[in-house]
Every structure is written in structure tokens, then in C-alpha cells.
Design a protein around this motif. Structure first.
Motif, PDB file in Angstrom:
ATOM      1  N   ASP A 123       0.801  -1.228   0.000  1.00  0.00           N
ATOM      2  CA  ASP A 123       0.000   0.000   0.000  1.00  0.00           C
ATOM      3  C   ASP A 123       0.835   1.282   0.000  1.00  0.00           C
ATOM      4  O   ASP A 123       0.295   2.372  -0.132  1.00  0.00           O
ATOM      5  CB  ASP A 123      -0.931   0.034   1.217  1.00  0.00           C
ATOM      6  CG  ASP A 123      -2.026  -1.007   1.139  1.00  0.00           C
ATOM      7  OD1 ASP A 123      -2.419  -1.349   0.006  1.00  0.00           O
ATOM      8  OD2 ASP A 123      -2.478  -1.490   2.193  1.00  0.00           O
ATOM      9  N   ASP A 125       3.450   3.903  -1.462  1.00  0.00           N
ATOM     10  CA  ASP A 125       4.013   4.387  -2.721  1.00  0.00           C
ATOM     11  C   ASP A 125       5.431   4.914  -2.505  1.00  0.00           C
ATOM     12  O   ASP A 125       6.343   4.606  -3.258  1.00  0.00           O
ATOM     13  CB  ASP A 125       3.113   5.487  -3.293  1.00  0.00           C
ATOM     14  CG  ASP A 125       3.517   5.921  -4.685  1.00  0.00           C
ATOM     15  OD1 ASP A 125       3.991   5.057  -5.459  1.00  0.00           O
ATOM     16  OD2 ASP A 125       3.359   7.112  -5.009  1.00  0.00           O
ATOM     17  N   THR A 138       0.858   6.645   1.126  1.00  0.00           N
ATOM     18  CA  THR A 138       0.138   5.548   0.510  1.00  0.00           C
ATOM     19  C   THR A 138      -0.136   5.855  -0.959  1.00  0.00           C
ATOM     20  O   THR A 138      -0.040   7.011  -1.385  1.00  0.00           O
ATOM     21  CB  THR A 138      -1.196   5.284   1.232  1.00  0.00           C
ATOM     22  OG1 THR A 138      -2.010   6.451   1.143  1.00  0.00           O
ATOM     23  CG2 THR A 138      -0.966   4.902   2.679  1.00  0.00           C
ATOM     24  N   LYS A 139      -0.530   4.830  -1.691  1.00  0.00           N
ATOM     25  CA  LYS A 139      -0.815   4.994  -3.114  1.00  0.00           C
ATOM     26  C   LYS A 139      -2.004   5.907  -3.352  1.00  0.00           C
ATOM     27  O   LYS A 139      -2.125   6.507  -4.413  1.00  0.00           O
ATOM     28  CB  LYS A 139      -1.021   3.631  -3.764  1.00  0.00           C
ATOM     29  CG  LYS A 139       0.269   2.837  -3.799  1.00  0.00           C
ATOM     30  CD  LYS A 139       0.124   1.486  -4.420  1.00  0.00           C
ATOM     31  CE  LYS A 139       1.505   0.833  -4.409  1.00  0.00           C
ATOM     32  NZ  LYS A 139       1.475  -0.544  -4.824  1.00  0.00           N
TER      33      LYS A 139
END
Length: 171
Positions: A123, A125, A138-139
């Protein structure tokens, strides 16, 4: 037993914070080649002047020495600078270093392990260290400060739930 465990986690977390704080003005250098009769301080000052176009004084370097390395190649160097202004000036231009020399923040082993875990999490990035803390983005764009004992998946879900509740006006 649970109280003792919580106090233990808290103590280890504070110890990590204190160790990280003591490294606040440290820069770790890898691939820094010098001569056999090396004067690391002079070599570092010259490299910073030539590669980064920064004029530092001898007094700007509190300490500098090679670290023990168990890998083959040139051992890394640790540089302790006098204050955050000097460190920031150097780190802002670190991409200009030549000869494959790399500059990094000197972070604790526990923070390094946390960063590694974040970088491998499905999850996350982007994971990075900044000003004593480890961050994960996070993405879906949520930025979170992580602690060394955080369960990464649980923490992400907790922060997402908290974020949704704040948007809905819930407390």
C-alpha cells in the motif's frame, strides 16, 4: 504483564528517538575515495567546495571518520556538522556529488528497518526519512508518520478510517 509490555515498547521507542536525535547533524557518505594518508576533513571540505559549490570552514565539521565495514570496497564515512544549517546546505545539493559518492542522513538501524518494511509494503508508494521521523505515503495519497513498532497495514487502515471520519465531521 500487559502494562510491562507497554512500558517496554515505550522505552524502546524513546531510546530509538534519542539515538536518532543524537545523529541529527550527521551525514553518512558512501564511495568516498581518498588517499592512504588521508586527511578526511580536508578531503571532505575540498569535495564539498568542488562538487557542491559550498565553502565550508574547518570549524563546520565537528567530527569525521570512517566507519567499520563488513563489505568489500571503501568503508563509509560519517561526518558530524556543527548545526542544521550546514547539514541542510549540504543535503540540498547532494545530487551534485561526483564519482558515485552518495550522501545520506545517518539513521538508526530500527528506522532503517522500518523504511525497508515500508518500501516493500503493497500500500506504500513512497517511504522516506525526514527530520527525525519515518514517513510513508500511501498509493491513495495519505501521508503517515510511522513508529518502529507500528503494524504497517493496521496503521494505514486506522489512518484511513480517521481521515474519513474527519471528512464526515465525526470525532
Amino acid at each position: 504483564m500487559e502494562d510491562t509490555m507497554n512500558k517496554s515498547y515505550s522505552a524502546l521507542s524513546m531510546a530509538n528517538y534519542n539515538e536518532q536525535y543524537s545523529r541529527k547533524f550527521n551525514i553518512k557518505m558512501v564511495n568516498f575515495q581518498t588517499e592512504n594518508d588521508e586527511n578526511l576533513r580536508e578531503s571532505f571540505l575540498k569535495t564539498v567546495k568542488d562538487d557542491l559549490d559550498l565553502k565550508l570552514e574547518k570549524r563546520d565539521i565537528v567530527a569525521i571518520h570512517r566507519l567499520r565495514s563488513y563489505k568489500s570496497g571503501v568503508p563509509p564515512v560519517i561526518v558530524k556538522v556543527v548545526n542544521s544549517e550546514v547539514k541542510t546546505a549540504i543535503m540540498r545539493k547532494k545530487k551534485q556529488m561526483k564519482n558515485h559518492v552518495k550522501l545520506y542522513d545517518d539513521i538508526t538501524i530500527k528506522n532503517r528497518d522500518l523504511l525497508k518494511g515500508l518500501r516493500h509494503h503493497k500500500d506504500i508508494d513512497v517511504a522516506y526519512y525526514y527530520n527525525g521521523s519515518v514517513f510513508g505515503k500511501t498509493k491513495d495519497g495519505l501521508q503517515i508518520i510511522f513508529d518502529i513498532f507500528d503494524d504497517i497495514s493496521y496503521r494505514i487502515e486506522y489512518e484511513r478510517t480517521k481521515d474519513v471520519n474527519n471528512e464526515n465531521g465525526e470525532s
